[in-house]
Write a protein that holds these residues in place. Structure first.
Motif, PDB file in Angstrom:
ATOM      1  N   THR A  49       0.937  -1.148  -0.027  1.00 59.37           N
ATOM      2  CA  THR A  49      -0.151  -0.050   0.163  1.00 59.37           C
ATOM      3  C   THR A  49       0.976   1.131  -0.091  1.00 59.37           C
ATOM      4  O   THR A  49       2.021   1.136   0.163  1.00 59.37           O
ATOM      5  CB  THR A  49      -1.025   0.224   1.348  1.00 59.37           C
ATOM      6  OG1 THR A  49      -0.143   0.059   2.336  1.00 59.37           O
ATOM      7  CG2 THR A  49      -1.845  -1.014   1.219  1.00 59.37           C
ATOM      8  N   GLY A  50       0.155   2.292  -0.077  1.00 58.96           N
ATOM      9  CA  GLY A  50       1.086   3.671  -0.102  1.00 58.96           C
ATOM     10  C   GLY A  50       0.481   4.644  -0.901  1.00 58.96           C
ATOM     11  O   GLY A  50      -0.571   4.661  -1.306  1.00 58.96           O
ATOM     12  N   LEU A  78       5.256   3.481  -3.766  1.00 60.35           N
ATOM     13  CA  LEU A  78       4.859   2.122  -3.152  1.00 60.35           C
ATOM     14  C   LEU A  78       5.515   1.012  -4.085  1.00 60.35           C
ATOM     15  O   LEU A  78       5.887   1.246  -5.371  1.00 60.35           O
ATOM     16  CB  LEU A  78       3.269   1.812  -3.272  1.00 60.35           C
ATOM     17  CG  LEU A  78       2.661   1.755  -4.270  1.00 60.35           C
ATOM     18  CD1 LEU A  78       1.247   0.805  -3.959  1.00 60.35           C
ATOM     19  CD2 LEU A  78       2.318   2.585  -5.257  1.00 60.35           C
ATOM     20  N   ILE A  79       5.892  -0.135  -3.717  1.00 66.95           N
ATOM     21  CA  ILE A  79       6.133  -1.201  -4.526  1.00 66.95           C
ATOM     22  C   ILE A  79       5.376  -1.859  -5.162  1.00 66.95           C
ATOM     23  O   ILE A  79       4.110  -2.073  -4.932  1.00 66.95           O
ATOM     24  CB  ILE A  79       6.745  -2.293  -3.293  1.00 66.95           C
ATOM     25  CG1 ILE A  79       8.174  -1.728  -2.686  1.00 66.95           C
ATOM     26  CG2 ILE A  79       7.338  -3.527  -4.313  1.00 66.95           C
ATOM     27  CD1 ILE A  79       8.161  -2.640  -1.557  1.00 66.95           C
ATOM     28  N   THR A  80       5.526  -1.772  -6.638  1.00 65.21           N
ATOM     29  CA  THR A  80       4.757  -2.560  -7.640  1.00 65.21           C
ATOM     30  C   THR A  80       5.526  -3.743  -8.207  1.00 65.21           C
ATOM     31  O   THR A  80       6.760  -3.879  -8.047  1.00 65.21           O
ATOM     32  CB  THR A  80       4.118  -1.582  -8.399  1.00 65.21           C
ATOM     33  OG1 THR A  80       5.278  -1.421  -9.537  1.00 65.21           O
ATOM     34  CG2 THR A  80       3.617  -0.316  -8.049  1.00 65.21           C
ATOM     35  N   ASN A  81       4.684  -4.364  -9.083  1.00 70.39           N
ATOM     36  CA  ASN A  81       5.215  -5.431  -9.715  1.00 70.39           C
ATOM     37  C   ASN A  81       5.901  -5.105 -11.153  1.00 70.39           C
ATOM     38  O   ASN A  81       6.079  -5.823 -12.065  1.00 70.39           O
ATOM     39  CB  ASN A  81       4.188  -6.805 -10.135  1.00 70.39           C
ATOM     40  CG  ASN A  81       3.197  -6.289 -10.939  1.00 70.39           C
ATOM     41  OD1 ASN A  81       2.772  -5.271 -11.099  1.00 70.39           O
ATOM     42  ND2 ASN A  81       2.363  -7.310 -11.525  1.00 70.39           N
ATOM     43  N   VAL A  82       5.916  -3.782 -11.448  1.00 68.02           N
ATOM     44  CA  VAL A  82       6.154  -3.327 -12.828  1.00 68.02           C
ATOM     45  C   VAL A  82       7.294  -3.893 -13.675  1.00 68.02           C
ATOM     46  O   VAL A  82       7.461  -4.259 -14.753  1.00 68.02           O
ATOM     47  CB  VAL A  82       5.895  -1.759 -13.103  1.00 68.02           C
ATOM     48  CG1 VAL A  82       7.041  -1.111 -12.358  1.00 68.02           C
ATOM     49  CG2 VAL A  82       6.012  -1.423 -14.507  1.00 68.02           C
ATOM     50  N   ASP A  83       8.377  -4.012 -12.719  1.00 71.99           N
ATOM     51  CA  ASP A  83       9.725  -4.493 -13.256  1.00 71.99           C
ATOM     52  C   ASP A  83       9.857  -5.940 -13.207  1.00 71.99           C
ATOM     53  O   ASP A  83      10.197  -6.657 -14.110  1.00 71.99           O
ATOM     54  CB  ASP A  83      10.842  -3.942 -12.384  1.00 71.99           C
ATOM     55  CG  ASP A  83      11.104  -2.516 -12.423  1.00 71.99           C
ATOM     56  OD1 ASP A  83      11.440  -2.105 -13.749  1.00 71.99           O
ATOM     57  OD2 ASP A  83      10.770  -1.638 -11.693  1.00 71.99           O
TER      58      ASP A  83
END
Ligand code: ADP
Ligand code: ADP
Ligand code: MG
Length: 647
Positions: free
Chosen positions: A329-330, A392-397
């Motif tokens: 979250t963020g 926030l941390i995402t899965n984009v990479d």
């Protein structure tokens, strides 16, 4: 279509793009979905109050809820979707499999009766053979499913599956089917009108999954030829026809290694991945849904459906691939999405959006089109290279690393893809050395440009002491990336405004960087080809993102580098006597008491976040000293949940 729209939203979504895009919008309640997006009466009352004629349920929440569809119809409104009966029939995995059997659609071998008790579970399991899969009849979103490898596992798995199913779906009916090894997930998009016409819009392959949920989807499927497409399409249309289905829907199959396909379930709604179908068919699935709901006959026949080119979609989610894809979250502090003629971005967020624990983790979808698979893949890679989300941390990479992976490029897919090729969210193979050198060039150019700017501003002062310090004149850098060291030389070619760059023994011609500071985007032309990177920096530490490779580059002048060699480098590992919370969420239960002795791996706390419940295990063997949280409490990442006394 000239139809005015009213969006409904919860308190926390007041700034969301969909609220602004709609002609009107109504706030219908507080953040928890049962008070807003799942509050059936409120939604219908709002529709009536605004003079709406129809309700489109989207693809989450109530979109597959037959009771809601019934209430909409009873209120004199049109439900843009199938009839309540069709939803009820097909939404149930057991009932829909019985229907599939009658329609002569092949189903996964198994027992499509509800398991009544333990004795029956054991007998049925023996009958189907191992490995097998336990599934909730009311299931969805991959929740509750369990693979069973042997007889001993049957009863414990059944109990756990029942528990989870009861919680997620308020229904504890479970059935069993054979687990097909290394299958591909192939689904058929269908559209049906109220006049008995059913047409299919080809297949989508959604084999790349984590937690039985899709991450990358594409159409066509690299393994489906015209004959197989025709056959699967025919069968899917037949099933829809038998069910009296009227709207867009998706018939999901799994394809085994012999290319036999088996019916899994039907999703009675628009699907997350519908844009890939829209790109290759040039049809608008939502428009077709609305026409069907209005009672119009389908404007197309089967022979009018032409698939052209290739489209691939990546789901961008608020989740941390390094932590088992747990939700994050963020606040989105920076947000830059790619754009371009073959790129479509469907996004639910903007800079400033608050990502809470209340809803699904899906943030956006990035879809790329190409004449063929390779073109679509490289367009998607470059689109994801330019997709920047900060805060926030995402899965984009992670998604990018999948698309970049040689096995993905070779279309060597199965639902085990992520497990086979990734570990801890990282590819099991080292990054392509050429791509890493490109990143080194990017990092050095950013660092060098910043130093030059600083040098400019220092000039008056520097003039006092006899020109800039010698090291600032240097165009020679040493770059450290994890255990690799690169020697980099830059030489500015004034006449054609480019850099000649040497990275170790490799030479590159690089056209002057353009760096969009706000978007963190750097575009370089390296040896004639444009590459897009994202960089973020703090002093000489520059974090780069490119083709799914994420690395921190430490840039030094040769003199600084000599000094760093004498810096101590060892990392101390200390065993902590606390249990840290791995994700934001709500505590749903504490499984231990103070004073209890626990072993590493024992479940201590249960938590819920973004529709997902998970257990948190003990990292140590020891005594539980103090429990700091209780059920119902909201907790943050890294918050201390309890303390241990270690012996
Ligand atoms: P699929 O991914 O096959 O389309 P899922 O059952 O995973 O089907 O769910 C479909 C989508 O519905 C999710 O990916 C998500 O976008 C949306 N969705 C479901 N439940 C929620 C929710 N509580 N909040 C927000 N979106 C939701
Ligand atoms: P959900 O309603 O949760 O989407 P599905 O039945 O569609 O449930 O299955 C989701 C995913 O689980 C599939 O895409 C596939 O990866 C996997 N799966 C389901 N059934 C089987 C099976 N019998 N054998 C192997 N994998 C399966
Ligand atoms: Mg499914």
């Amino acid at each position: 279509m000239g139809i005015a729209t009213v969006a409904v939203y919860s308190v926390v979504d007041f700034r969301s793009p969909f609220v602004k895009e709609a002609d009107e919008a109504a706030c219908i309640g507080a953040a928890p979905s049962r008070e807003s997006y799942l509050a059936k009466e409120k939604i219908i009352e709002t529709a009536l109050a605004y003079g709406c004629q129809a309700i489109h349920p989207g693809y989450g929440f109530l979109s597959e809820n037959s009771e809601f569809a019934r209430m909409v119809v009873d209120a004199g409104l049109v439900f843009i979707g199938p009839s309540p009966q069709a939803i009820a029939l097909l939404g149930d995995k057991v009932a829909s499999k019985a229907l599939a059997n009658r329609a002569e659609v092949p189903v996964v071998p198994g027992c499509y009766d509800i398991i009544r008790d333990d004795a029956e579970a054991l007998a049925v399991a023996e009958d189907i053979g191992f490995p097998l899969l336990l599934k909730p009849a009311a299931g969805g979103g991959g929740r509750g499913m369990r693979i069973i490898a042997s007889k001993e596992d049957v009863l414990p798995a059944l109990a756990a599956c029942r528990e989870e199913t009861r919680k997620s779906f308020a229904d504890d009916r479970i059935f069993m089917e054979r687990y097909i090894s290394r299958p591909r997930h192939i689904e058929i998009q269908i559209i049906a009108d109220q006049h008995g016409n059913v047409v299919h819009l080809g297949e989508r392959e959604c084999s790349v999954q984590r937690r039985y949920q899709k991450v990358i989807e594409e159409t066509p499927s690299p393994v489906v030829n015209d004959t197989l497409r025709e056959e699967m399409g025919r069968v899917a249309c037949k099933l829809a026809f038998e069910a009296g289905y009227t709207s867009a829907g998706t018939v999901e199959f799994i394809l085994d290694q012999e290319k036999s396909f088996y019916f899994l379930e039907m999703n009675t709604r628009l699907q997350v991945e519908h844009p890939v179908t829209e790109m290759v068919t040039s049809l608008d699935v939502v428009e077709l849904q609305i026409l069907a709901a209005a009672g119009e006959p389908l404007p197309i026949r089967q022979e009018d459906v032409k698939m052209r080119g290739w489209a691939i979609e990546a789901r961008i989610c608020a989740e941390d691939p390094a932590r088992g894809f747990l939700p994050t979250t963020g606040i989105v502090t920076r947000y830059a999405v790619p754009s371009g003629k073959s790129i479509r971005v469907d996004s639910g967020i903007i800079a400033g959006s608050v990502i809470t624990i209340y809803y699904d983790s899906l943030l956006a979808k990035v879809i790329a089109y190409g004449e063929d698979r390779e073109e679509a893949r490289s367009t998607l890679l470059s689109a994801l290279n330019g997709c920047h989300i900060e805060g926030l941390i995402t899965n984009v990479d992670f998604a990018n690393a999948i698309v970049n992976h040689p096995a993905f490029a070779a279309a060597d897919l199965s639902t085990d893809f992520i497990e086979d090729h990734f570990s801890g969210g990282q590819p099991k193979i080292p990054p392509d050395p050429e791509k890493l050198r490109y990143m080194v060039i990017g990092a050095v150019l950013i660092y060098h440009t910043r130093r030059s700017l600083v040098r400019e501003s220092l000039k008056p002062m520097a003039a006092l002491v006899g020109g800039p310090p010698a090291l600032l004149r240097s165009h020679h850098y040493v770059v450290k990336v994890e255990d690799d060291v690169f020697d980099v030389e830059l030489e500015w070619q004034q006449e054609d405004e480019r850099w000649t760059t040497r990275v170790n023994n490799y030479l590159y011609e690089v056209v002057t960087p353009e760096f969009e500071y706000y978007r963190r985007r750097l575009k370089l032309k390296i040896n004639g080809t444009y590459q897009r990177f994202r960089f973020q920096y703090s002093d000489n530490h520059i974090q780069g993102f490119f083709c799914g490779i994420v690395r921190t580059f430490e840039v030094y002048t040769p003199k600084e580098w000599n000094l760093t060699r004498y810096m101590p480098r060892e990392k101390k590992v200390v065993q902590e006597n606390i249990l840290r919370c791995p994700m934001p969420g709500i505590v749903v239960g504490v499984c231990v008491e103070e004073g209890a002795y626990v072993r590493r791996g024992d479940e201590l706390i249960r938590m819920e976040s973004m529709k997902m419940e998970s257990g948190i295990a003990s990292p140590v063997n020891g005594l539980v000293e103090k429990i700091l949280v209780q059920a119902g409490q909201t907790v943050e990442t890294d918050e201390t949940l309890l303390t241990f006394r270690l012996s």
